[in-house]
Scaffold this active site. Structure first.
Site, PDB file in Angstrom:
ATOM      1  N   CYS A 293      30.966  39.639  41.646  1.00  0.00           N
ATOM      2  CA  CYS A 293      31.379  38.327  42.169  1.00  0.00           C
ATOM      3  C   CYS A 293      30.208  37.419  42.538  1.00  0.00           C
ATOM      4  O   CYS A 293      30.056  36.340  41.958  1.00  0.00           O
ATOM      5  CB  CYS A 293      32.287  38.507  43.383  1.00  0.00           C
ATOM      6  SG  CYS A 293      33.886  39.231  42.997  1.00  0.00           S
TER       7      CYS A 293
ATOM      8  N   THR B 190      36.757  36.797  33.628  1.00  0.00           N
ATOM      9  CA  THR B 190      36.188  35.485  33.286  1.00  0.00           C
ATOM     10  C   THR B 190      34.677  35.669  33.168  1.00  0.00           C
ATOM     11  O   THR B 190      33.927  35.270  34.056  1.00  0.00           O
ATOM     12  CB  THR B 190      36.529  34.428  34.358  1.00  0.00           C
ATOM     13  OG1 THR B 190      36.161  34.933  35.654  1.00  0.00           O
ATOM     14  CG2 THR B 190      38.004  34.106  34.357  1.00  0.00           C
TER      15      THR B 190
ATOM     16  N   GLU C 254      41.670  35.248  44.969  1.00  0.00           N
ATOM     17  CA  GLU C 254      41.550  36.505  45.708  1.00  0.00           C
ATOM     18  C   GLU C 254      40.268  36.502  46.540  1.00  0.00           C
ATOM     19  O   GLU C 254      39.273  35.894  46.176  1.00  0.00           O
ATOM     20  CB  GLU C 254      41.569  37.695  44.746  1.00  0.00           C
ATOM     21  CG  GLU C 254      40.536  37.663  43.617  1.00  0.00           C
ATOM     22  CD  GLU C 254      39.202  38.274  44.004  1.00  0.00           C
ATOM     23  OE1 GLU C 254      39.133  38.904  45.081  1.00  0.00           O
ATOM     24  OE2 GLU C 254      38.246  38.119  43.242  1.00  0.00           O
TER      25      GLU C 254
ATOM     26  N   LYS D  88      37.323  29.265  46.742  1.00  0.00           N
ATOM     27  CA  LYS D  88      36.859  30.580  46.305  1.00  0.00           C
ATOM     28  C   LYS D  88      35.360  30.566  46.040  1.00  0.00           C
ATOM     29  O   LYS D  88      34.610  31.417  46.545  1.00  0.00           O
ATOM     30  CB  LYS D  88      37.633  31.006  45.055  1.00  0.00           C
ATOM     31  CG  LYS D  88      37.073  32.222  44.344  1.00  0.00           C
ATOM     32  CD  LYS D  88      37.141  33.469  45.193  1.00  0.00           C
ATOM     33  CE  LYS D  88      36.653  34.683  44.395  1.00  0.00           C
ATOM     34  NZ  LYS D  88      36.680  35.922  45.202  1.00  0.00           N
TER      35      LYS D  88
ATOM     36  N   LYS E 143      27.092  48.544  46.031  1.00  0.00           N
ATOM     37  CA  LYS E 143      27.386  48.746  47.448  1.00  0.00           C
ATOM     38  C   LYS E 143      28.054  50.101  47.584  1.00  0.00           C
ATOM     39  O   LYS E 143      28.476  50.705  46.589  1.00  0.00           O
ATOM     40  CB  LYS E 143      28.282  47.632  48.006  1.00  0.00           C
ATOM     41  CG  LYS E 143      29.662  47.590  47.376  1.00  0.00           C
ATOM     42  CD  LYS E 143      30.517  46.455  47.914  1.00  0.00           C
ATOM     43  CE  LYS E 143      31.008  46.718  49.319  1.00  0.00           C
ATOM     44  NZ  LYS E 143      32.018  45.726  49.741  1.00  0.00           N
TER      45      LYS E 143
ATOM     46  N   LYS F 142      27.738  36.097  39.789  1.00  0.00           N
ATOM     47  CA  LYS F 142      28.451  35.248  38.823  1.00  0.00           C
ATOM     48  C   LYS F 142      28.907  33.942  39.463  1.00  0.00           C
ATOM     49  O   LYS F 142      28.758  32.861  38.876  1.00  0.00           O
ATOM     50  CB  LYS F 142      29.654  36.025  38.270  1.00  0.00           C
ATOM     51  CG  LYS F 142      30.546  35.248  37.315  1.00  0.00           C
ATOM     52  CD  LYS F 142      31.570  36.145  36.651  1.00  0.00           C
ATOM     53  CE  LYS F 142      32.626  36.626  37.612  1.00  0.00           C
ATOM     54  NZ  LYS F 142      33.615  35.579  37.965  1.00  0.00           N
TER      55      LYS F 142
END
Length: 422
Positions: free
Chosen positions: A256, A87, A147, A200, A317, A259
């Site tokens: 993640c 996405t 998730e 989420k 990371k 965004k």
């Protein structure tokens, strides 16, 4: 056991597929990349993720996992179809649902009656309704099951989750999705789709806020002469605060948090709420890249023009090869813009990335360097021969943007050492 189709063999999709097969389900995982499908069918995993390759091989050898080209091929016999496609983000922070809609459009005509379609991708609030509309099937239910996987420990997180969130207006469908996780011990939260989707975003936004907060506190520590390690230790023992995500560093990155924080601001704006707190979190994070680059410049004597800077770490990371939205690459870009000659090494990055061609070992990048910058928290870096590093460098100076190294030990070896908030 259930018949599950997983649409998308990326980081989330592949982890979802192999973990469900590990739990005993029959899983068919689909992707549009023919080369990737062939690679996975051979048991070869294209990403660095602890335990993933072993589980792929386990699923293939046990006959519970297979990989196919195209979503329709996977969905024809599926009781559950998990959408795990990208996405991507638009310039305004909104999530692009093109791939979600394309996948739903492809599987809609072939899904068996009474199948459940599950949104696993991180999607804007209201996406469940979008998928329902695109499917055009009254006999198929759409459920949200976000998730919460951390790169580097995704397999562990799937099998040992802090919680399982299921969003559905159909209680029967929610129970069916919950049953897929038999064998996993975790609280199960059943709510409406909009709340599940918001959980989420809110979770990632809060984690990002903790990172920006501790980086701001580190800046205060730099200003007043406090040691941020002791400050966060004292904070973390408060059960209301905790120790997690209170580690100062070069800023948050990855696929993640950047965004999702921007997307949440956009979602709030669309709903008529100005989420200024989250805008502040994003601004502090952007400032942190500049602060680390400034520390490197100051360590070099005030100018980076012609200075060789050794960089350890390019991934966002440790324990992953993912460089998406990597703070390390943002900082490297700032250094090169100011005239620095950057020589970089990362144990998981083998090819060119962000205009940098990584070296094969951590020592060679230090040769002739005026400053060494540690930008990713790989444990390997702790145990290197720092006498050798000092001998290779033009001047033994370290900017430790992860507070990873032993400051007193380095100073005993003649290094000038600057951390974050120390």
């Amino acid at each position: 056991m259930a018949q599950i189709a997983v649409i998308g063999a990326g980081y989330v999709g592949l982890t979802t597929a192999v973990c469900f097969s590990h739990l005993g389900h029959d899983v068919v995982c689909a992707d549009i990349d023919e080369a990737k499908v062939a690679q996975l069918t051979r048991g070869e995993v294209p990403i660095v993720e602890a335990g993933l390759e072993a589980m792929v091989r386990e699923g293939l050898e046990g006959g519970r996992l297979s990989f196919v080209l195209g979503a329709a091929s996977a969905a024809r016999a599926a009781e559950f179809a998990y959408l795990c496609v990208p996405t991507p983000q638009g310039d305004d922070g909104s999530a692009d649902l093109t791939y979600i809609e394309a996948a739903a459009r492809e599987i809609g005509p072939v899904l068996p009656s009474e199948a459940v379609v599950v949104n696993k991708s991180t999607v804007p609030v209201g996406s469940t309704r979008v998928v329902e509309r695109v499917l055009g099937r009254d006999d198929v239910v759409v459920v949200s099951n976000p998730e919460f996987l951390r790169e580097g420990s995704a397999v562990h997180d799937f099998l040992n989750p802090g919680r399982i969130v299921i969003g559905s207006d159909d209680q029967s469908a929610a129970v069916r999705v919950a049953s897929l996780y038999i064998g996993v011990t975790a609280p199960i939260i059943v709510t409406d789709p909009a709340s599940a989707e918001t959980i989420k975003y809110a979770s990632n936004a809060f984690l990002a806020a903790k990172i920006s907060f501790v980086n701001a506190i580190a800046a205060v520590c730099d200003a007043v002469g406090a040691d941020v390690k002791d400050v966060v230790l004292g904070m973390g023992y408060d059960s209301r605060i905790g120790h997690e995500f209170l580690k100062p560093g070069p800023g948050f990155g990855g696929s993640c948090l950047p965004k999702d924080t921007r997307a949440l601001v956009h979602i709030a704006d669309d709903a008529g709420y100005s989420f200024d707190l989250m805008r502040g979190v994003i601004t502090v994070n952007e400032d942190q890249f500049q602060r680390v680059a400034a520390k490197i410049r100051e360590m070099a004597g005030g100018s980076l023009e012609g200075v060789k800077v050794a960089v350890w770490g390019l991934t966002f990371k440790a324990r992953t090869d993912d460089t998406r939205e990597s703070p390390a690459l943002r900082i490297v870009s700032l250094l090169t813009e100011q005239g620095a000659e950057v020589q970089a090494y990362d144990p998981a990055v083998k090819g060119p990335v962000g205009g940098v061609v990584p070296a094969n070992d951590p020592y060679s990048v230090c040769e002739g360097a005026g400053v060494l910058a540690v930008l990713t928290e790989w444990d390997d870096f702790r145990w290197l021969d720092f006498d050798k590093v000092a001998g290779l460098m033009e001047t033994p100076r370290v900017i430790d943007a992860r507070n990873l190294l032993d400051k007193p030990a380095l100073e005993r070896r003649g290094f000038s050492y600057v951390g974050i908030g120390r």
